[in-house]
Motif scaffolding. Structure first.
Motif, PDB file in Angstrom:
ATOM      1  N   ALA A   1      48.332  32.026   3.264  1.00 15.52           N
ATOM      2  CA  ALA A   1      47.201  31.559   2.454  1.00 15.52           C
ATOM      3  C   ALA A   1      46.643  30.215   2.903  1.00 15.52           C
ATOM      4  CB  ALA A   1      47.634  31.466   0.986  1.00 15.52           C
ATOM      5  N   ASP A   2      47.530  29.289   3.297  1.00 19.81           N
ATOM      6  CA  ASP A   2      47.089  27.914   3.551  1.00 19.81           C
ATOM      7  C   ASP A   2      47.203  27.463   4.995  1.00 19.81           C
ATOM      8  OD1 ASP A   2      46.658  27.751   0.828  1.00 19.81           O
ATOM      9  OD2 ASP A   2      48.590  26.791   0.408  1.00 19.81           O
ATOM     10  N   ASP A   3      47.986  28.165   5.822  1.00 20.31           N
ATOM     11  CA  ASP A   3      48.224  27.772   7.210  1.00 20.31           C
ATOM     12  C   ASP A   3      48.577  26.292   7.328  1.00 20.31           C
ATOM     13  OD1 ASP A   3      48.475  27.986   9.954  1.00 20.31           O
ATOM     14  OD2 ASP A   3      46.314  27.737  10.336  1.00 20.31           O
ATOM     15  N   PRO A   4      49.663  25.860   6.671  1.00 19.71           N
ATOM     16  CA  PRO A   4      50.036  24.439   6.725  1.00 19.71           C
ATOM     17  C   PRO A   4      50.662  24.075   8.066  1.00 19.71           C
ATOM     18  CG  PRO A   4      51.718  25.660   5.577  1.00 19.71           C
ATOM     19  CD  PRO A   4      50.624  26.657   5.895  1.00 19.71           C
ATOM     20  N   SER A   5      50.670  22.781   8.368  1.00 16.91           N
ATOM     21  CA  SER A   5      51.354  22.311   9.579  1.00 16.91           C
ATOM     22  C   SER A   5      52.735  21.754   9.253  1.00 16.91           C
ATOM     23  CB  SER A   5      50.526  21.237  10.284  1.00 16.91           C
ATOM     24  OG  SER A   5      50.330  20.128   9.434  1.00 16.91           O
ATOM     25  N   LEU A   6      52.917  21.236   8.036  1.00 14.78           N
ATOM     26  CA  LEU A   6      54.218  20.737   7.549  1.00 14.78           C
ATOM     27  C   LEU A   6      54.778  19.600   8.390  1.00 14.78           C
ATOM     28  CD1 LEU A   6      56.007  24.077   6.572  1.00 14.78           C
ATOM     29  CD2 LEU A   6      54.430  22.682   5.221  1.00 14.78           C
ATOM     30  N   THR A   7      53.920  18.810   9.008  1.00 20.05           N
ATOM     31  CA  THR A   7      54.368  17.689   9.819  1.00 20.05           C
ATOM     32  C   THR A   7      54.073  16.370   9.116  1.00 20.05           C
ATOM     33  OG1 THR A   7      52.233  17.703  10.980  1.00 20.05           O
ATOM     34  CG2 THR A   7      54.061  18.896  12.006  1.00 20.05           C
ATOM     35  N   VAL A   8      54.699  15.313   9.623  1.00 22.26           N
ATOM     36  CA  VAL A   8      54.408  13.957   9.155  1.00 22.26           C
ATOM     37  C   VAL A   8      53.255  13.427   9.991  1.00 22.26           C
ATOM     38  CG1 VAL A   8      55.307  11.616   8.900  1.00 22.26           C
ATOM     39  CG2 VAL A   8      56.805  13.587   8.495  1.00 22.26           C
ATOM     40  N   ARG A   9      52.140  13.127   9.329  1.00 26.69           N
ATOM     41  CA  ARG A   9      50.952  12.692  10.060  1.00 26.69           C
ATOM     42  C   ARG A   9      50.503  11.322   9.545  1.00 26.69           C
ATOM     43  NH1 ARG A   9      50.219  17.694   8.464  1.00 26.69           N
ATOM     44  NH2 ARG A   9      48.519  17.250   6.995  1.00 26.69           N
ATOM     45  N   ASP A  10      51.335  10.334   9.828  1.00 24.45           N
ATOM     46  CA  ASP A  10      51.019   8.964   9.450  1.00 24.45           C
ATOM     47  C   ASP A  10      51.619   8.059  10.510  1.00 24.45           C
ATOM     48  OD1 ASP A  10      50.935   6.365   8.306  1.00 24.45           O
ATOM     49  OD2 ASP A  10      50.818   7.233   6.303  1.00 24.45           O
ATOM     50  N   ALA A  11      50.776   7.303  11.166  1.00 22.50           N
ATOM     51  CA  ALA A  11      51.216   6.478  12.291  1.00 22.50           C
ATOM     52  C   ALA A  11      52.200   5.393  11.873  1.00 22.50           C
ATOM     53  CB  ALA A  11      49.998   5.832  12.973  1.00 22.50           C
ATOM     54  N   ASP A  12      52.214   5.047  10.580  1.00 22.68           N
ATOM     55  CA  ASP A  12      53.106   3.997  10.108  1.00 22.68           C
ATOM     56  C   ASP A  12      54.507   4.500   9.768  1.00 22.68           C
ATOM     57  OD1 ASP A  12      51.059   2.125  10.318  1.00 22.68           O
ATOM     58  OD2 ASP A  12      50.351   2.507   8.275  1.00 22.68           O
ATOM     59  N   LEU A  13      54.723   5.816   9.864  1.00 24.28           N
ATOM     60  CA  LEU A  13      56.013   6.399   9.523  1.00 24.28           C
ATOM     61  C   LEU A  13      56.780   6.760  10.787  1.00 24.28           C
ATOM     62  CD1 LEU A  13      54.826   8.681   6.593  1.00 24.28           C
ATOM     63  CD2 LEU A  13      56.195   6.599   6.403  1.00 24.28           C
ATOM     64  N   PRO A  14      58.114   6.917  10.682  1.00 20.72           N
ATOM     65  CA  PRO A  14      58.917   7.290  11.860  1.00 20.72           C
ATOM     66  C   PRO A  14      58.391   8.548  12.526  1.00 20.72           C
ATOM     67  CG  PRO A  14      60.331   6.701  10.012  1.00 20.72           C
ATOM     68  CD  PRO A  14      58.932   6.745   9.468  1.00 20.72           C
ATOM     69  N   GLY A  15      58.497   8.577  13.854  1.00 19.36           N
ATOM     70  CA  GLY A  15      57.894   9.665  14.613  1.00 19.36           C
ATOM     71  C   GLY A  15      58.655  10.982  14.579  1.00 19.36           C
ATOM     72  N   ARG A  16      59.949  10.964  14.218  1.00 17.40           N
ATOM     73  CA  ARG A  16      60.722  12.194  14.253  1.00 17.40           C
ATOM     74  C   ARG A  16      60.276  13.131  13.145  1.00 17.40           C
ATOM     75  NH1 ARG A  16      66.934  13.707  13.457  1.00 17.40           N
ATOM     76  NH2 ARG A  16      66.464  12.985  11.367  1.00 17.40           N
ATOM     77  N   GLN A  17      60.027  14.379  13.501  1.00 15.36           N
ATOM     78  CA  GLN A  17      59.505  15.347  12.553  1.00 15.36           C
ATOM     79  C   GLN A  17      60.633  16.166  11.916  1.00 15.36           C
ATOM     80  OE1 GLN A  17      56.429  15.653  11.581  1.00 15.36           O
ATOM     81  NE2 GLN A  17      55.397  14.345  13.073  1.00 15.36           N
TER      82      GLN A  17
END
Length: 370
Positions: A215-231
């Motif tokens: 229904a939504d096709d989410p990416s479920l990733t962290v997309r904020d440059a100020d947060l840790p890069g590990r997903q």
């Protein structure tokens, strides 16, 4: 038993060293995965620090091993004979990716061990008993509360024997997650959605149902440059195949993959995630998946984002729970309330559904039956 200050069996220098070890353990911030944050300080007979160390995550040397190595490099192995090891967690007695810390301390000639939190991991516990049996003076439970607070989710997961589950839900004031015609993809504000990325950055798995993917096709990733890069790991629960064109059907550009759990049974899904060394699951699926976890008694925490919006109709936050009377209602206790005020939108995407709105974030725990 928690010892807040030096008691008859604990010297003030050891309490000070344990506080230093707690600070060391927190050096790298949040460490996700199967291992807790741990710090270790080695003291000589006079209570002076010989060396110290901390654990950097699964697959790296444990805190005791780091401290021992640092001591050998600084003063030589002979200085460890008769020394005291002060550790935030009971030294392990388990051979995994690294050797047992309890045996390493014995081999180094450590004569006394003071630790804070007993190890709740049944596979690794027993180091204190092993050391005592070998003649080492062992004192445990010192500053135990502080040590538990360092790894709260990991500790609960170990005690539960499964991943800790946080259910995230964003809804209108009347509990709707979207409008009836599907036009309102975003119920809460941009500031709330940015806060969700902070929440994702603090877990090791984000779980949705296959219906949400379709229904939504989410990416479920962290997309904020100020947060840790590990997903976090992206996990999907359900029997249907993922649409080949969906974002979760292929690895994310940063290499984040998707684990497809082909089951409708929440316990089976959590068992698979536990086997994959996952300890904290953020449940982000729709009403059906949420209801399945609630019916199974597998929700440990709720983070609810509430927008000052009334829709009247539309999909509910949670599906049928089989409750027909108020006496059967699932009760929750509020542990935190935060007002999320408007701020810059750090996320790319559609325009905010409610520009300038102030939302409320509620953190709750299911009430335990007495």
């Amino acid at each position: 038993m928690t010892t807040a200050t030096a008691g008859p069996n604990v010297r003030p220098a050891e309490v000070d060293a344990l506080r230093r070890a707690l600070d060391l353990a927190a050096t790298d911030g949040l460490v996700l995965g199967p291992n807790p944050r741990v710090g270790c300080v080695l003291l000589d007979a006079d209570g002076a620090t010989i060396a110290e160390g901390f654990h950097r995550g699964a697959g790296t040397p444990h805190a005791e091993a780091v401290a021992l190595a640092n001591a050998r490099a600084a003063v030589g192995p002979d200085a460890l004979r008769g020394a005291t090891a002060v550790v935030t967690l009971e030294p392990c007695a388990h051979t995994g990716r690294t050797g047992p810390c309890a045996e390493a301390l014995l081999e180094a000639g450590i004569a006394r061990v003071v630790f804070a939190q007993p190890d709740p991991n049944p596979l690794a516990a027993g180091g204190g008993a092993l050391l005592r049996a070998a003649g080492v003076d062992v004192v445990g439970g010192v500053l135990d509360d502080e040590a538990r607070a360092l790894n709260p989710v990991w500790t609960e997961a170990m005690e539960l024997g499964r991943p800790f589950v946080t259910w995230k839900v964003a809804a209108s004031l009347d509990g709707r997650t979207a409008a009836a015609d599907g036009t309102s993809r975003w119920i809460t504000s941009a500031a709330s959605r940015a806060d969700v990325h902070r929440l994702r950055a603090g877990v090791d798995t984000v779980l949705v149902g296959s219906g949400t993917v379709a229904a939504d096709d989410p990416s479920l990733t962290v997309r904020d440059a100020d947060l840790p890069g590990r997903q976090p790991l992206r996990a999907v629960m359900g029997l249907r195949d993922l649409p080949p064109s969906s974002r979760l059907a292929v690895p994310d550009p940063d290499g984040t993959e998707t684990l497809h759990l082909r089951t409708h049974d929440p316990r089976e899904a959590l068992t698979a995630l536990w086997a994959a060394d996952r300890r904290h699951v953020l449940l982000e699926g729709g009403a059906t998946l949420a209801a399945a976890f609630w019916r199974a008694g597998l929700v440990d925490e709720v983070v609810a984002y509430v927008a000052p919006v009334l829709l009247g109709t539309g999909p509910p936050a949670v599906g049928d729970l089989g409750i027909s009377t108020i006496t059967g209602a699932l009760r929750l206790d509020v542990t935190d309330v935060a007002v999320i005020t408007p701020g810059p939108d750090h996320l790319d995407g559609p325009a905010d559904a409610g520009p300038g709105e102030t939302n409320v974030r509620l953190t709750l725990r299911p009430r335990k039956e007495s």
